[in-house]
Design an enzyme around this catalytic site. Structure first.
Site, PDB file in Angstrom:
ATOM      1  N   CYS A  63       0.859  -1.188   0.000  1.00 27.33           N
ATOM      2  CA  CYS A  63       0.000   0.000   0.000  1.00 27.33           C
ATOM      3  C   CYS A  63       0.890   1.231   0.000  1.00 27.33           C
ATOM      4  O   CYS A  63       2.073   1.159   0.285  1.00 27.33           O
ATOM      5  CB  CYS A  63      -0.925   0.012   1.212  1.00 27.33           C
ATOM      6  SG  CYS A  63      -2.307   1.174   1.026  1.00 27.33           S
ATOM      7  N   CYS A 104      -0.075   4.218   1.688  1.00 26.45           N
ATOM      8  CA  CYS A 104      -0.418   5.240   2.688  1.00 26.45           C
ATOM      9  C   CYS A 104       0.687   5.513   3.702  1.00 26.45           C
ATOM     10  O   CYS A 104       0.765   6.600   4.248  1.00 26.45           O
ATOM     11  CB  CYS A 104      -1.725   4.899   3.389  1.00 26.45           C
ATOM     12  SG  CYS A 104      -1.728   3.316   4.225  1.00 26.45           S
ATOM     13  N   CYS A 131      -3.925   6.215   0.150  1.00 23.56           N
ATOM     14  CA  CYS A 131      -3.482   4.928  -0.372  1.00 23.56           C
ATOM     15  C   CYS A 131      -3.308   4.936  -1.888  1.00 23.56           C
ATOM     16  O   CYS A 131      -3.469   3.902  -2.541  1.00 23.56           O
ATOM     17  CB  CYS A 131      -4.478   3.840   0.023  1.00 23.56           C
ATOM     18  SG  CYS A 131      -4.787   3.771   1.787  1.00 23.56           S
ATOM     19  N   LYS A 181     -12.400  -4.522   2.415  1.00 25.08           N
ATOM     20  CA  LYS A 181     -11.791  -3.713   3.463  1.00 25.08           C
ATOM     21  C   LYS A 181     -12.674  -2.494   3.696  1.00 25.08           C
ATOM     22  O   LYS A 181     -12.911  -1.707   2.778  1.00 25.08           O
ATOM     23  CB  LYS A 181     -10.388  -3.271   3.031  1.00 25.08           C
ATOM     24  CG  LYS A 181      -9.715  -2.367   4.060  1.00 25.08           C
ATOM     25  CD  LYS A 181      -8.267  -2.097   3.704  1.00 25.08           C
ATOM     26  CE  LYS A 181      -7.629  -1.160   4.701  1.00 25.08           C
ATOM     27  NZ  LYS A 181      -6.215  -0.903   4.375  1.00 25.08           N
ATOM     28  N   ARG A 184     -10.866   7.987   4.156  1.00 21.06           N
ATOM     29  CA  ARG A 184     -10.701   6.978   3.118  1.00 21.06           C
ATOM     30  C   ARG A 184     -12.041   6.477   2.568  1.00 21.06           C
ATOM     31  O   ARG A 184     -12.103   5.424   1.960  1.00 21.06           O
ATOM     32  CB  ARG A 184      -9.932   5.780   3.679  1.00 21.06           C
ATOM     33  CG  ARG A 184      -8.566   6.123   4.288  1.00 21.06           C
ATOM     34  CD  ARG A 184      -7.649   4.930   4.170  1.00 21.06           C
ATOM     35  NE  ARG A 184      -6.594   4.863   5.149  1.00 21.06           N
ATOM     36  CZ  ARG A 184      -5.478   5.598   5.111  1.00 21.06           C
ATOM     37  NH1 ARG A 184      -5.309   6.500   4.173  1.00 21.06           N
ATOM     38  NH2 ARG A 184      -4.552   5.440   6.038  1.00 21.06           N
ATOM     39  N   GLU A 194     -17.194  -6.985  -4.506  1.00 13.90           N
ATOM     40  CA  GLU A 194     -15.754  -6.724  -4.410  1.00 13.90           C
ATOM     41  C   GLU A 194     -14.965  -8.036  -4.429  1.00 13.90           C
ATOM     42  O   GLU A 194     -13.969  -8.165  -5.134  1.00 13.90           O
ATOM     43  CB  GLU A 194     -15.421  -5.985  -3.102  1.00 13.90           C
ATOM     44  CG  GLU A 194     -15.604  -4.484  -3.164  1.00 13.90           C
ATOM     45  CD  GLU A 194     -14.433  -3.784  -3.871  1.00 13.90           C
ATOM     46  OE1 GLU A 194     -13.517  -4.471  -4.341  1.00 13.90           O
ATOM     47  OE2 GLU A 194     -14.468  -2.548  -3.950  1.00 13.90           O
ATOM     48  N   LYS A 202     -11.712  -7.334   6.406  1.00 10.72           N
ATOM     49  CA  LYS A 202     -11.082  -6.495   7.424  1.00 10.72           C
ATOM     50  C   LYS A 202     -11.982  -5.320   7.739  1.00 10.72           C
ATOM     51  O   LYS A 202     -12.467  -4.690   6.809  1.00 10.72           O
ATOM     52  CB  LYS A 202      -9.744  -6.010   6.871  1.00 10.72           C
ATOM     53  CG  LYS A 202      -9.029  -5.034   7.763  1.00 10.72           C
ATOM     54  CD  LYS A 202      -7.757  -4.596   7.106  1.00 10.72           C
ATOM     55  CE  LYS A 202      -7.149  -3.516   7.980  1.00 10.72           C
ATOM     56  NZ  LYS A 202      -6.101  -2.812   7.312  1.00 10.72           N
ATOM     57  N   TYR A 212      -2.794  -9.084  16.274  1.00 11.93           N
ATOM     58  CA  TYR A 212      -1.751  -8.617  17.200  1.00 11.93           C
ATOM     59  C   TYR A 212      -1.688  -9.511  18.431  1.00 11.93           C
ATOM     60  O   TYR A 212      -0.781  -9.384  19.234  1.00 11.93           O
ATOM     61  CB  TYR A 212      -2.003  -7.148  17.578  1.00 11.93           C
ATOM     62  CG  TYR A 212      -2.084  -6.287  16.335  1.00 11.93           C
ATOM     63  CD1 TYR A 212      -0.921  -5.899  15.677  1.00 11.93           C
ATOM     64  CD2 TYR A 212      -3.309  -5.941  15.768  1.00 11.93           C
ATOM     65  CE1 TYR A 212      -0.975  -5.169  14.505  1.00 11.93           C
ATOM     66  CE2 TYR A 212      -3.378  -5.201  14.599  1.00 11.93           C
ATOM     67  CZ  TYR A 212      -2.209  -4.821  13.973  1.00 11.93           C
ATOM     68  OH  TYR A 212      -2.275  -4.114  12.803  1.00 11.93           O
TER      69      TYR A 212
END
Ligand code: PBG
Length: 335
Positions: free
Chosen positions: A117, A119, A127, A208, A230, A246, A261, A326
């Site tokens: 990406c 960004c 982006c 996304k 965005r 999509e 996401k 994470y």
């Protein structure tokens, strides 16, 4: 009186695990790592307790920490030394991700995925290329979230091709384009193929959403848009049918793995993609999903370990085959 039907019978100790429908293994998890070219010391990420931006020299030790937990795959994000209007450091041979990936591939057995990406590399933080090619300072781009902000979709594709090939040159096993640029999968596939990387898979951020749950990541990767938002390229959280569209476009273009996401607020989308498309499904349990459990746990309101595991289990149950999280290392350590 007739007896009730008794689903409780199968919840007794000893039988519960035999009838358990979902499992989580370290091999399902992908750990994000942040490599920062602007520092020579590890920098804690305040909004993501336990996570750090590490200097390029620490890329290998950072990945070794991940591997020790049993997690086998990482997704690499870079914070470049400099940003400009076009994000040129994103495809530099000596760019932050390229240097880190080269070292990680040379010295570890990790499976290395790269986020593709612009960004983190553009001074305006968007982006893609802005239509007027201007930076945040350009008068057309001041304070707009609407008409002044137009991403030049098709010229951005050329840059994504260069970034992807440069990542593959550095040794990335797989690339993961996250910019929601129309046509990105096809463009990247053909660029990789022409460079003889026909075996490098594409994990597309297919659905996304324009989500406020990315807030902590934007601190971590220093990728917040300097103006506007965005919403003209990421998806409206209100839309599910559009996610199917999509995803179908990315499948047609040759995507290998389909990502949804964020994860927890979008379990319905994960379930739909799993049911309707014959490709592996990835889910990104994003920074805000991580930060909110930490914040509640800090207050003593939730048990961190238990809620983290339950989150990941639920994302798998919804249909994800692999999960970027994470929590990867924490969960793997416990399994
Ligand atoms: C874009 C990118 C973002 C995340 C992953 N890749 C940020 C964004 O779209 O603003 C977010 C990840 C997270 O919140 O954990 N390169």
């Amino acid at each position: 009186m007739t007896q009730p039907l008794r689903p409780r019978r199968l919840r007794a100790d000893g039988i519960r695990s035999l009838v358990s429908e979902t499992t989580v293994a370290p091999s399902d998890l992908v750990a994000p790592v942040f490599i920062d070219a602007t520092t020579d010391q590890r920098q804690p990420i305040e909004s993501m307790p336990g996570h750090e931006r590490v200097p390029i020299a620490d890329a290998v030790p950072r990945v070794e920490e991940v591997l020790e937990t049993g997690v086998e795959a990482v997704i690499v994000f870079g914070i470049p030394q400099e940003k400009d209007a076009r994000g040129t450091r994103a495809w530099a041979t000596d760019g932050v991700v390229q240097q880190a990936v080269r070292a990680i591939r040379e010295e570890t057995d990790a499976y290395v995925i790269t986020d593709v990406c612009l960004c983190e590399y553009t001074d305006h933080g968007h982006c893609g290329l802005l239509e007027n090619e201007g930076s945040a300072e350009h008068p057309d781009n001041q304070g707009h979230e609407g008409p002044g902000l137009t991403i030049d979709n098709d010229r951005t594709l050329e840059l994504l091709e260069k970034i992807s090939v440069s990542h593959a040159d550095a040794g990335a096993h797989m690339v993961a384009p996250s910019g929601m640029v129309d046509g990105m999968v096809e463009a990247i596939r053909s660029a990789l193929d022409s460079a003889d990387y026909e075996n490098v898979p594409i994990m597309t951020y297919a659905a996304k959403y324009e989500s406020d749950f990315y807030g902590p990541f934007r601190d971590a990767a220093d990728g917040a848009p300097s103006f506007g938002d965005r919403r003209h390229y990421q998806m409206d959280p209100a839309n599910a049918r559009e996610a199917r569209y999509e995803v179908s476009l990315d499948v047609e273009q040759g995507a290998d793995i389909l990502m949804v996401k964020p994860a927890l607020p979008y379990l319905d989308i994960i379930a739909t993609v799993e049911a309707e498309f014959d490709r592996p499904v990835a889910a990104y349990n994003v920074s805000g999903e991580y930060a909110m459990l930490h914040a509640a746990a800090e207050k003593g309101w939730l048990d961190l370990e238990a809620t983290a595991y339950e989150s990941i289990l639920s994302i798998k149950r919804a249909g994800a085959d692999l999960i970027i999280t994470y929590f990867a290392e924490d969960i793997a350590r416990k399994l």
